[in-house]
Design an enzyme around this catalytic site. Sequence first.
Site, PDB file in Angstrom:
ATOM      1  N   LYS A   1       9.520   1.124   1.205  1.00  0.00           N
ATOM      2  CA  LYS A   1       9.703   0.667   2.582  1.00  0.00           C
ATOM      3  C   LYS A   1      11.159   0.220   2.700  1.00  0.00           C
ATOM      4  O   LYS A   1      11.470  -0.933   3.037  1.00  0.00           O
ATOM      5  CB  LYS A   1       8.703  -0.470   2.859  1.00  0.00           C
ATOM      6  CG  LYS A   1       8.647  -0.939   4.297  1.00  0.00           C
ATOM      7  CD  LYS A   1       7.971   0.044   5.238  1.00  0.00           C
ATOM      8  CE  LYS A   1       8.102  -0.427   6.677  1.00  0.00           C
ATOM      9  NZ  LYS A   1       7.644   0.575   7.651  1.00  0.00           N
TER      10      LYS A   1
ATOM     11  N   TYR B   1       2.364  -9.148  -6.741  1.00  0.00           N
ATOM     12  CA  TYR B   1       1.254  -9.635  -7.554  1.00  0.00           C
ATOM     13  C   TYR B   1       1.707 -10.733  -8.513  1.00  0.00           C
ATOM     14  O   TYR B   1       0.930 -11.618  -8.858  1.00  0.00           O
ATOM     15  CB  TYR B   1       0.651  -8.492  -8.370  1.00  0.00           C
ATOM     16  CG  TYR B   1      -0.371  -7.669  -7.636  1.00  0.00           C
ATOM     17  CD1 TYR B   1      -0.020  -6.949  -6.499  1.00  0.00           C
ATOM     18  CD2 TYR B   1      -1.684  -7.594  -8.088  1.00  0.00           C
ATOM     19  CE1 TYR B   1      -0.965  -6.184  -5.836  1.00  0.00           C
ATOM     20  CE2 TYR B   1      -2.624  -6.832  -7.424  1.00  0.00           C
ATOM     21  CZ  TYR B   1      -2.258  -6.121  -6.300  1.00  0.00           C
ATOM     22  OH  TYR B   1      -3.198  -5.367  -5.653  1.00  0.00           O
TER      23      TYR B   1
ATOM     24  N   ASP C   1       4.340   3.690   5.110  1.00  0.00           N
ATOM     25  CA  ASP C   1       3.481   3.926   6.280  1.00  0.00           C
ATOM     26  C   ASP C   1       3.330   5.418   6.524  1.00  0.00           C
ATOM     27  O   ASP C   1       2.240   5.931   6.789  1.00  0.00           O
ATOM     28  CB  ASP C   1       4.007   3.178   7.524  1.00  0.00           C
ATOM     29  CG  ASP C   1       5.512   3.321   7.735  1.00  0.00           C
ATOM     30  OD1 ASP C   1       6.204   3.873   6.864  1.00  0.00           O
ATOM     31  OD2 ASP C   1       5.985   2.863   8.800  1.00  0.00           O
TER      32      ASP C   1
ATOM     33  N   ASP D   1      -6.671   3.352  -2.997  1.00  0.00           N
ATOM     34  CA  ASP D   1      -7.984   3.249  -2.340  1.00  0.00           C
ATOM     35  C   ASP D   1      -8.100   4.343  -1.286  1.00  0.00           C
ATOM     36  O   ASP D   1      -9.137   4.986  -1.145  1.00  0.00           O
ATOM     37  CB  ASP D   1      -8.164   1.880  -1.660  1.00  0.00           C
ATOM     38  CG  ASP D   1      -8.923   0.893  -2.537  1.00  0.00           C
ATOM     39  OD1 ASP D   1      -8.765   0.971  -3.772  1.00  0.00           O
ATOM     40  OD2 ASP D   1      -9.671   0.052  -1.986  1.00  0.00           O
TER      41      ASP D   1
ATOM     42  N   ASP E   1      -1.666  -0.059  -4.874  1.00  0.00           N
ATOM     43  CA  ASP E   1      -3.036  -0.562  -4.752  1.00  0.00           C
ATOM     44  C   ASP E   1      -3.676  -0.002  -3.485  1.00  0.00           C
ATOM     45  O   ASP E   1      -4.786   0.530  -3.507  1.00  0.00           O
ATOM     46  CB  ASP E   1      -3.016  -2.091  -4.711  1.00  0.00           C
ATOM     47  CG  ASP E   1      -4.400  -2.673  -4.526  1.00  0.00           C
ATOM     48  OD1 ASP E   1      -5.317  -2.215  -5.229  1.00  0.00           O
ATOM     49  OD2 ASP E   1      -4.564  -3.568  -3.677  1.00  0.00           O
TER      50      ASP E   1
END
Length: 353
Positions: free
Chosen positions: A187, A142, A219, A247, A243
């Site tokens: 990751k 970001y 993942d 969701d 983020d």
Amino acid sequence: MKLKLAVLPGDGIGPEIMEQGLAVAKTVCEKYGHELSYEYAICGADAIDKVGDPFPEETFKLCMESDAVLFASVGDPKFDNNPNAKVRPEQGLLAMRKKLGLYANVRPVTTFDCLIHKSPLKDEIVRGADFICIRELTGGMYFGEKYQDDDKAYDTNYYTRPEVERILKVGFEYAMKRNKHLTVVDKANVLASSRLWRKVAQEMAPQYPEVTTDYMFVDNAAMRMILDPKFFDVMVTENTFGDILTDEGSCITGSMGLLPSASTGEHTPVFEPIHGSWPQAKGLNIANPLAQILSVAMLFEYFDLKEEGAVIREAVNASLDQNVRTPEIQVEGGKKYGTKEVGAWIVDYIKKA
Ligand code: IPM
Ligand code: MN
């Protein structure tokens, strides 16, 4: 106590849900004898339209002078479909996070028994799911170096050790307060930044011997959240992964309109729903005010005002139990309640509680 709030309603449904959140804050302060003062400030598309800046200096100043910021949502479709727009409402939110040093975003994912049927997942999978995602909020892609021309573009997922340490510390501390299980999501099989995260986490873990720390690739974590959300207690992760995962987390609950969040760090903390500005619903009195109202509960709890937080949670639960719900979660044949009516019912409940 004396409580000074900066109120940033923003765009879309923001002003409508803010009205209800603020009404709840006022009611609670009256009931418990706190001296509440508040001031509105502009941000997002609204501020771009008015002054050309999505997080104007004056808004920043007010935030800095306040004890807490109550934030609703920003975003407007007129910017989403224009890749050439020079300023975007979301930049206001990012500027606020950065300038206030809000590196820790706490997003609880809890289920409500009476809404389990609204979840796309099976009852036995979601019932009882209750975890917290701690999202790093001022670093990573970001805010790392960016570049874009017509042929190539990049975003840099930059993290420094102190940035990683301070957010992991928040993760370990939350785990200590809860069920002592921390999952570090990264990751590390691909990304150098993630390997730094994992290394620092492994170094810190011995300081928290009571916490079971495990490491999960993002993942796999995305899959695990759907297959077995009850596995998680506290999850800590970098900005972009957080983020996306939150969701996903909001779906577990059955409605995005139910999840609050707190962003804390160096300066004034911000309390905001995790959902966006839902421009299509603006002015229709259908948006769910609960995420905003629960963000007010988190605000009181942040100041260690436990009863104040609890009474709000009790009122929210009662509204759900009694089917005082906005359309997206209302039961079939249930009475119609809008944003205002749900807010008013909750205010009334708190007054009588
Ligand atoms: C969120 C939002 C923001 C983010 C957007 C609006 C910039 O999606 O708070 O999760 O990506 O952080
Ligand atoms: Mn998001």
